[in-house]
Every structure is written in structure tokens, then in C-alpha cells.
Design an enzyme around this catalytic site. Structure first.
Site, PDB file in Angstrom:
ATOM      1  CD  GLU A 141      63.000  33.507  19.141  1.00 57.01           C
ATOM      2  OE1 GLU A 141      62.486  32.609  19.842  1.00 57.01           O
ATOM      3  OE2 GLU A 141      62.670  34.697  19.220  1.00 57.01           O
ATOM      4  CG  HIS A 144      63.578  31.943  24.165  1.00 58.18           C
ATOM      5  ND1 HIS A 144      63.490  32.540  25.394  1.00 58.18           N
ATOM      6  CD2 HIS A 144      63.268  32.909  23.257  1.00 58.18           C
ATOM      7  CE1 HIS A 144      63.142  33.811  25.254  1.00 58.18           C
ATOM      8  NE2 HIS A 144      63.016  34.060  23.961  1.00 58.18           N
ATOM      9  CD  GLU A 216      61.157  37.271  24.925  1.00 55.35           C
ATOM     10  OE1 GLU A 216      62.069  37.544  24.113  1.00 55.35           O
ATOM     11  OE2 GLU A 216      60.431  36.262  24.799  1.00 55.35           O
TER      12      GLU A 216
END
Length: 301
Positions: A141, A144, A216
Site C-alpha cells: 500500500e 501506491h 497492482e
């Protein structure tokens, strides 16, 4: 922002291309509405207001929708400790930490930039993962945020929302402001607006999902390289994918609207055709990529 996350040029190129194409699509959509509706003020004001609000308040909107709350170090010491270590290793600003009290095991990052980022995990995820698996998810995460794809996917994902709101305003404008012009011409204009909106939504849908699948894979790779333990991330993926399959379908359908933001999708992969429109690559593809990274690092898969 400069961090120790290695830049992903392919991801950057795909984000630029997606933003460029969506920008053209959005301009064409607004231009078509201006021609069809002749309501310059309504169209431009609504479009600008919604786009601005989604970008500026994306973190608050996402947390509200997922019932997330920001937690202190005293409330979640382990989670804060993991994120502190990862941010120190990556040399990046520390985001806020939030927890969503739902059983669906998942996590997501939101926020317009690294200085206004939020990492949110569900209580279902915290109950299921071991510390090293949780670290792998958090590294994913954080990547990202470092890659800046959170803001891109946030703005891009709401193009359909903008289109829908503009069409709704246009409909009521014609319905109540038509001054007796509710004839065949008015119906034709409304039909044309609906057709343009459907086209815009369809094209943006495909562009966003293509970007989402690649981002992803990029986050998996960056997160695995940051921790140095691809197998922990692979273990978390396998565990969560299996556990999500046991979540009631009603809960999955409710959460699926946020699939583009999740660590793992809230619905199964479905048929091969359905995978073309998926927000995430298949579990097999993600595990294969992580196994390759393990081999590169000289670690067991």
C-alpha cells in the site's frame, strides 16, 4: 517526493497515457454536453466542482464510505510500528493510519499525495494476518503512495460519477426548464446525452481497469523489494483470497464498488472474459511474479 521505492517507468508511462486519454475523453464529453444542452454554466460548474471535491477530499470520502477511523499509536501499536519501520526504510513521509471495523479482510491507500495519504486496514485483515504478512501488505500500500498512482486512480475512477451527475442535472434542466419544449427535439437531445454518457463511461471503465491491473503488479513488486520477503506478501495474498471467498455475497457486493482501491478484490475472478474487465490481475499471475522476485533475491518462493 523522493523515496527509496524504485521508480517504475512503465507504470509512470501508463498513468500519463491514461490521464491523457481520460482528459481528452472528459473534454470531449463536456464539449458534447455544451453543444447538446446549451447550458454552459451548469455543465462547467458541476464538472469542475465534482472533480475538485473528489481530488481534494478523496481520503475523507474513502474513509467515510468504508467506515474507517484514524487510530492512534496507543490504539494500534503493532500497526503503527510496522508503518514506522517501512517509512523509515523507504525514506518517505509517514501517512495517517486508519482502521475499518468490518470483517472483510482488506486494505487500501488513499489521499491526493504523500503528505495527505491514509493507509486503512480492516479489522478482518488484522485478525487474519501474521506480522510479516501484514508488513508485506503495508509495503504494497505504501508503494501506491510512493508511485503517486493513488491520486491518479482516485480522479480517474470518478469520471463515471461526474458523467452521471452531469447527465442528471441535464435531465432535470430540460425537464423543468424546457419552457414547453418537451417535444421530439427535447427527447432526441436527452437520448443523445445518454448515449454520450454511456460511451464515456464505457471507455473510462476500460482504461481505469487496465491501469488498475498493472498498478497492482507494480505495487506487489515494489513492496516485496522493500521488505525483502516476497514470500510473506504471497502468503498474505493466498490467505486473503481464500478467506474472501467465504465472506457472504451480500457484503462482497456492497464492498465491490471500491475494488480498484483494495489490496485484493472483493469478488472472485470469474470467467476469462470477466478478467478482461477486472481491477486486479489474477492470483496466479501475482504469485508467479512474486516467485520470480524471490528467485531474483535468492530467497525460497
Amino acid at each position: 517526493m523522493h523515496s527509496r521505492f524504485a521508480p517504475d517507468r512503465q507504470l509512470s508511462a501508463r498513468m500519463l497515457l491514461t490521464v491523457f486519454l481520460l482528459g481528452l475523453l472528459y473534454v470531449a464529453f463536456v464539449a458534447a454536453l455544451l453543444v447538446l444542452l446549451k447550458s454552459t454554466v451548469v455543465v462547467l460548474v458541476v464538472a469542475a466542482a465534482v472533480l475538485f471535491s473528489q481530488y481534494w477530499f478523496s481520503d475523507r470520502i474513502a474513509l467515510y464510505a468504508m467506515h474507517g477511523r484514524v487510530v492512534t499509536r496507543e490504539q494500534q501499536p503493532q500497526l503503527h510500528g510496522i508503518v514506522d519501520r517501512l517509512c523509515a526504510t523507504a525514506d518517505m513521509p509517514r501517512p495517517q493510519i486508519a482502521v475499518s471495523d468490518i470483517d472483510l479482510p482488506n486494505a487500501f491507500a488513499t489521499g491526493r499525495n504523500a503528505d495527505h495519504a491514509v493507509l486503512c486496514v480492516t479489522t478482518g485483515l488484522l485478525r487474519r494476518l501474521e506480522p510479516d504478512e501484514l508488513e508485506g501488505v503495508m509495503a504494497h500500500e505504501l508503494s501506491h503512495v510512493a508511485h503517486r498512482d493513488v491520486a491518479v486512480i482516485t480522479v480517474a475512477s470518478f469520471l463515471g460519477v461526474i458523467a452521471g451527475l452531469i447527465v442528471r442535472f441535464a435531465f432535470y434542466s430540460e425537464l423543468y426548464g424546457g419552457r414547453g419544449r418537451r417535444d421530439q427535439n427535447t427527447v432526441a437531445v436527452l437520448m443523445a446525452v445518454m448515449a454520450v454518457a454511456a460511451l464515456v463511461y464505457s471507455l473510462s471503465y476500460l482504461l481505469i481497469r487496465a491501469l488498475s491491473r498493472y498498478r497492482e503488479l507494480a505495487a506487489d513488486r515494489a513492496g516485496a523489494l522493500l521488505t525483502g520477503h516476497p514470500s510473506a506478501l504471497a502468503s498474505a495474498l493466498t490467505k486473503l483470497d481464500g478467506d474472501i471467498a467465504r465472506i457472504p455475497s451480500k457484503d462482497l457486493r456492497t464492498a465491490s464498488a471500491f475494488n480498484a482501491f483494495y489490496f485484493v478484490p472483493a469478488l472472485g475472478e470469474g470467467s476469462s472474459i470477466a478478467r478482461l474487465f477486472a481491477t486486479h490481475p489474477s492470483l496466479e499471475q501475482r504469485l508467479d511474479r512474486l516467485a520470480t522476485i524471490s528467485a531474483e533475491l535468492g530467497r525460497p518462493a
